[in-house]
Scaffold this motif. Structure first.
Motif, PDB file in Angstrom:
ATOM      1  N   MET A 274       0.857  -1.197   0.000  1.00 39.42           N
ATOM      2  CA  MET A 274       0.000   0.000   0.000  1.00 39.42           C
ATOM      3  C   MET A 274       0.884   1.234   0.000  1.00 39.42           C
ATOM      4  SD  MET A 274      -2.693   1.322   2.876  1.00 39.42           S
ATOM      5  CE  MET A 274      -1.397   1.750   4.010  1.00 39.42           C
ATOM      6  N   ALA A 275       0.955   1.927  -1.112  1.00 40.88           N
ATOM      7  CA  ALA A 275       1.743   3.152  -1.191  1.00 40.88           C
ATOM      8  C   ALA A 275       0.810   4.342  -1.001  1.00 40.88           C
ATOM      9  CB  ALA A 275       2.447   3.238  -2.541  1.00 40.88           C
ATOM     10  N   ILE A 276       1.011   5.082   0.082  1.00 44.32           N
ATOM     11  CA  ILE A 276       0.140   6.216   0.380  1.00 44.32           C
ATOM     12  C   ILE A 276       0.745   7.490  -0.206  1.00 44.32           C
ATOM     13  CG2 ILE A 276      -0.739   7.679   2.238  1.00 44.32           C
ATOM     14  CD1 ILE A 276      -0.946   5.173   3.951  1.00 44.32           C
ATOM     15  N   GLN A 277      -0.056   8.222  -0.961  1.00 42.39           N
ATOM     16  CA  GLN A 277       0.348   9.528  -1.445  1.00 42.39           C
ATOM     17  C   GLN A 277      -0.741  10.513  -1.031  1.00 42.39           C
ATOM     18  OE1 GLN A 277       2.242   9.774  -5.413  1.00 42.39           O
ATOM     19  NE2 GLN A 277       1.761   7.613  -5.607  1.00 42.39           N
ATOM     20  N   TRP A 278      -0.454  11.245   0.030  1.00 46.55           N
ATOM     21  CA  TRP A 278      -1.452  12.170   0.560  1.00 46.55           C
ATOM     22  C   TRP A 278      -0.735  13.458   0.899  1.00 46.55           C
ATOM     23  CZ3 TRP A 278      -2.899  14.088   5.660  1.00 46.55           C
ATOM     24  CH2 TRP A 278      -4.151  14.710   5.666  1.00 46.55           C
ATOM     25  N   TYR A 279      -0.783  14.425   0.007  1.00 48.47           N
ATOM     26  CA  TYR A 279       0.027  15.631   0.132  1.00 48.47           C
ATOM     27  C   TYR A 279      -0.806  16.846  -0.259  1.00 48.47           C
ATOM     28  CZ  TYR A 279       4.606  18.011   0.136  1.00 48.47           C
ATOM     29  OH  TYR A 279       5.692  18.811   0.423  1.00 48.47           O
ATOM     30  N   PRO A 280      -1.770  17.222   0.598  1.00 45.47           N
ATOM     31  CA  PRO A 280      -2.640  18.357   0.257  1.00 45.47           C
ATOM     32  C   PRO A 280      -1.843  19.617  -0.054  1.00 45.47           C
ATOM     33  CG  PRO A 280      -3.433  17.217   2.215  1.00 45.47           C
ATOM     34  CD  PRO A 280      -2.095  16.634   1.897  1.00 45.47           C
TER      35      PRO A 280
ATOM     36  N   SER B  13       4.029   3.210   5.510  1.00 52.40           N
ATOM     37  CA  SER B  13       2.701   3.643   5.067  1.00 52.40           C
ATOM     38  C   SER B  13       1.618   2.997   5.917  1.00 52.40           C
ATOM     39  CB  SER B  13       2.474   3.260   3.598  1.00 52.40           C
ATOM     40  OG  SER B  13       3.332   3.958   2.737  1.00 52.40           O
ATOM     41  N   TYR B  14       1.758   1.703   6.135  1.00 47.94           N
ATOM     42  CA  TYR B  14       0.781   0.991   6.953  1.00 47.94           C
ATOM     43  C   TYR B  14       0.770   1.510   8.383  1.00 47.94           C
ATOM     44  CZ  TYR B  14      -0.338  -2.593   3.472  1.00 47.94           C
ATOM     45  OH  TYR B  14      -0.793  -3.251   2.362  1.00 47.94           O
ATOM     46  N   ARG B  15       1.952   1.727   8.943  1.00 51.98           N
ATOM     47  CA  ARG B  15       2.017   2.174  10.341  1.00 51.98           C
ATOM     48  C   ARG B  15       1.413   3.565  10.507  1.00 51.98           C
ATOM     49  NH1 ARG B  15       7.878   0.393   9.953  1.00 51.98           N
ATOM     50  NH2 ARG B  15       7.728  -1.874  10.186  1.00 51.98           N
ATOM     51  N   LEU B  16       1.670   4.445   9.542  1.00 51.65           N
ATOM     52  CA  LEU B  16       1.062   5.774   9.583  1.00 51.65           C
ATOM     53  C   LEU B  16      -0.462   5.675   9.540  1.00 51.65           C
ATOM     54  CD1 LEU B  16       3.538   7.549   7.150  1.00 51.65           C
ATOM     55  CD2 LEU B  16       3.180   8.172   9.549  1.00 51.65           C
ATOM     56  N   ALA B  17      -0.951   4.733   8.750  1.00 57.74           N
ATOM     57  CA  ALA B  17      -2.403   4.521   8.665  1.00 57.74           C
ATOM     58  C   ALA B  17      -2.947   3.932   9.959  1.00 57.74           C
ATOM     59  CB  ALA B  17      -2.722   3.597   7.489  1.00 57.74           C
ATOM     60  N   ILE B  18      -2.226   2.991  10.555  1.00 62.11           N
ATOM     61  CA  ILE B  18      -2.681   2.351  11.798  1.00 62.11           C
ATOM     62  C   ILE B  18      -2.834   3.377  12.912  1.00 62.11           C
ATOM     63  CG2 ILE B  18      -2.050   0.709  13.632  1.00 62.11           C
ATOM     64  CD1 ILE B  18      -0.583  -0.913  11.404  1.00 62.11           C
ATOM     65  N   THR B  19      -1.873   4.297  13.021  1.00 64.83           N
ATOM     66  CA  THR B  19      -1.904   5.268  14.113  1.00 64.83           C
ATOM     67  C   THR B  19      -2.838   6.444  13.849  1.00 64.83           C
ATOM     68  OG1 THR B  19       0.019   6.418  13.189  1.00 64.83           O
ATOM     69  CG2 THR B  19       0.448   4.721  14.858  1.00 64.83           C
TER      70      THR B  19
ATOM     71  N   ASP C 115      -8.525   8.559   7.323  1.00 68.19           N
ATOM     72  CA  ASP C 115      -9.017   7.208   7.079  1.00 68.19           C
ATOM     73  C   ASP C 115      -9.526   7.021   5.653  1.00 68.19           C
ATOM     74  OD1 ASP C 115      -8.357   6.486   9.631  1.00 68.19           O
ATOM     75  OD2 ASP C 115     -10.380   6.694  10.445  1.00 68.19           O
ATOM     76  N   THR C 116      -9.925   8.116   5.021  1.00 70.56           N
ATOM     77  CA  THR C 116     -10.437   8.016   3.648  1.00 70.56           C
ATOM     78  C   THR C 116      -9.323   7.696   2.651  1.00 70.56           C
ATOM     79  OG1 THR C 116     -10.224  10.424   3.488  1.00 70.56           O
ATOM     80  CG2 THR C 116     -12.409   9.549   3.998  1.00 70.56           C
ATOM     81  N   ALA C 117      -8.047   7.823   3.088  1.00 68.11           N
ATOM     82  CA  ALA C 117      -6.924   7.560   2.179  1.00 68.11           C
ATOM     83  C   ALA C 117      -6.442   6.119   2.259  1.00 68.11           C
ATOM     84  CB  ALA C 117      -5.762   8.511   2.503  1.00 68.11           C
ATOM     85  N   MET C 118      -7.204   5.265   2.970  1.00 66.27           N
ATOM     86  CA  MET C 118      -6.737   3.892   3.142  1.00 66.27           C
ATOM     87  C   MET C 118      -7.905   2.915   3.119  1.00 66.27           C
ATOM     88  SD  MET C 118      -6.080   3.867   7.251  1.00 66.27           S
ATOM     89  CE  MET C 118      -7.445   3.497   8.363  1.00 66.27           C
ATOM     90  N   GLU C 119      -7.577   1.653   2.996  1.00 68.60           N
ATOM     91  CA  GLU C 119      -8.560   0.582   3.096  1.00 68.60           C
ATOM     92  C   GLU C 119      -8.451  -0.029   4.488  1.00 68.60           C
ATOM     93  OE1 GLU C 119     -10.839  -0.380   0.992  1.00 68.60           O
ATOM     94  OE2 GLU C 119     -10.265   0.955  -0.653  1.00 68.60           O
ATOM     95  N   TYR C 120      -9.500   0.086   5.274  1.00 70.24           N
ATOM     96  CA  TYR C 120      -9.467  -0.402   6.651  1.00 70.24           C
ATOM     97  C   TYR C 120      -9.006  -1.852   6.741  1.00 70.24           C
ATOM     98  CZ  TYR C 120     -11.390   3.248   9.659  1.00 70.24           C
ATOM     99  OH  TYR C 120     -11.552   4.379  10.428  1.00 70.24           O
ATOM    100  N   GLU C 121      -9.578  -2.704   5.901  1.00 69.53           N
ATOM    101  CA  GLU C 121      -9.271  -4.134   5.990  1.00 69.53           C
ATOM    102  C   GLU C 121      -7.795  -4.398   5.714  1.00 69.53           C
ATOM    103  OE1 GLU C 121     -11.691  -2.716   4.303  1.00 69.53           O
ATOM    104  OE2 GLU C 121     -13.572  -3.863   4.386  1.00 69.53           O
ATOM    105  N   ASP C 122      -7.244  -3.721   4.724  1.00 68.09           N
ATOM    106  CA  ASP C 122      -5.845  -3.889   4.345  1.00 68.09           C
ATOM    107  C   ASP C 122      -4.926  -3.497   5.502  1.00 68.09           C
ATOM    108  OD1 ASP C 122      -3.836  -4.518   2.565  1.00 68.09           O
ATOM    109  OD2 ASP C 122      -3.741  -2.518   1.685  1.00 68.09           O
ATOM    110  N   VAL C 123      -5.215  -2.346   6.093  1.00 70.15           N
ATOM    111  CA  VAL C 123      -4.395  -1.837   7.195  1.00 70.15           C
ATOM    112  C   VAL C 123      -4.536  -2.718   8.436  1.00 70.15           C
ATOM    113  CG1 VAL C 123      -4.030   0.131   8.741  1.00 70.15           C
ATOM    114  CG2 VAL C 123      -4.511   0.519   6.317  1.00 70.15           C
ATOM    115  N   ALA C 124      -5.751  -3.133   8.743  1.00 64.24           N
ATOM    116  CA  ALA C 124      -5.984  -3.971   9.922  1.00 64.24           C
ATOM    117  C   ALA C 124      -5.291  -5.322   9.797  1.00 64.24           C
ATOM    118  CB  ALA C 124      -7.485  -4.161  10.149  1.00 64.24           C
TER     119      ALA C 124
END
Length: 312
Positions: free
Chosen positions: A1-7, A180-186, A191-200
């Motif tokens: 999961m590559a997160i790209q979130w840079y407003p 990326s996953y750890r940033l999403a977990i914390t 939350d809209t930038a990730m898939e809950y199931e994937d991160v969990a």
């Protein structure tokens, strides 16, 4: 999961930080004690250069104390860095920061000049709460979702410290997928930038390896499953996260697991260690080198193609 979130405001913030940095005596970087490596923005390291830096490991009440101590020792190996574990739930800890700043920059204190500091950190790491505690009043807007601070502001603490607050900035792309996953977990990203199931599932796999006893106790499991999906299903059955027909509602149980981790209901758990960071830095270096080689090969191919056209 590559997160790209840079407003857009983050790009603007970086530009503003670059302009102000030459006037700063000391950088205060706020990290998440559960993920000091993944929450350490490489952009900040680049911007601060060789300026002294205090790294605050915030939310230490949620992290594994033994792992946090190892992180402090690891971070302080870097020249000009002092690390300190804090929790904003204990104001007395936060109020020790000005004294630490004076010890770090004694020259300006002797000259009776304000120490110019800049406080920085990724979104949702508790930076605004630290500022309000230091100021003794509500100055910075707080919230339990990322990207609350949108503009830079200067705050005179009236104790010899002037603080520049900056918006929480992520970097354009997180190269380490595990980070990326750890940033999403914390909850460092929306939350809209990730898939809950994937991160969990990533979290569940790690908990099984690192904290099996804590998970078994929290969810009253007499026997731990072998895989991430089996663990989520077992928790779903225990907590009644079911769909019609008795099927496990994976989204619901994923939300439950992530929220209970973030709130500390699972206990004091850290998501990474210094040893893991060293290993992953090496992995990222290999990936980046391979990517650079591919890019260069592609560019060379394009150059040869263009040269061939000119000779026709």
């Amino acid at each position: 999961m590559a997160i790209q979130w840079y407003p857009g405001h983050m790009h603007k913030a970086r530009k503003e930080i670059e302009e102000v940095m030459p006037q700063v005596d000391l950088v205060i970087e706020v990290l998440d004690a559960r993920i000091p490596y993944s929450s350490e923005n490489p952009v900040i390291s680049t911007l601060r250069g060789d300026k002294p830096c205090i790294k605050l490991l915030n939310k230490s009440d949620l992290a594994d104390p033994e792992v946090t101590q190892r992180w402090i020792e690891y971070l302080e190996r870097e020249q000009g860095v002092k690390a300190m574990a804090i929790t904003t739930l204990q104001a007395a800890q936060v109020k020790k920061i000005p004294d630490l700043c004076r010890k770090f920059v004694p020259n300006r204190d002797k000259l009776e000049k304000d120490i110019r500091t800049m406080i920085m950190g990724i979104p949702n790491v508790g930076k605004s709460t630290i500022i309000n505690t230091l100021a003794g009043r509500m100055i910075a807007k707080t919230g339990n979702e990322p990207a609350v601070t949108k503009v830079q502001q200067r705050i005179n603490l009236r104790n010899g410290i002037v603080l520049s607050d900056t918006p929480g900035i992520l970097w354009p792309k997180v190269d380490n997928e595990k980070s990326s996953y750890r940033l999403a977990i914390t909850g460092a990203i929306k939350d809209t930038a990730m898939e809950y199931e994937d991160v969990a599932m990533f979290a569940a796999e790690y908990f099984l390896k690192a904290y099996p006893e804590a998970i078994a106790e929290r969810y009253k499991l007499t026997e731990l499953p072998d895989t991430d999906i089996e663990l989520l299903e077992a928790i779903g059955r225990k907590r009644g996260a079911l769909r019609p027909g008795g099927r496990i509602d994976l989204h619901k149980v994923s939300e439950l697991v992530l929220h209970e981790f973030r709130s500390g209901k699972m206990g004091q758990l850290s998501l990474e260690t210094p040893e893991m960071a060293e290993e992953e830095k090496a992995e990222v270096a290999v990936i980046m080198a391979e990517k650079a080689a591919k890019d260069e090969k592609r560019k060379e191919k394009e150059r040869l193609k263009q040269a061939g056209k000119r000779h026709r």
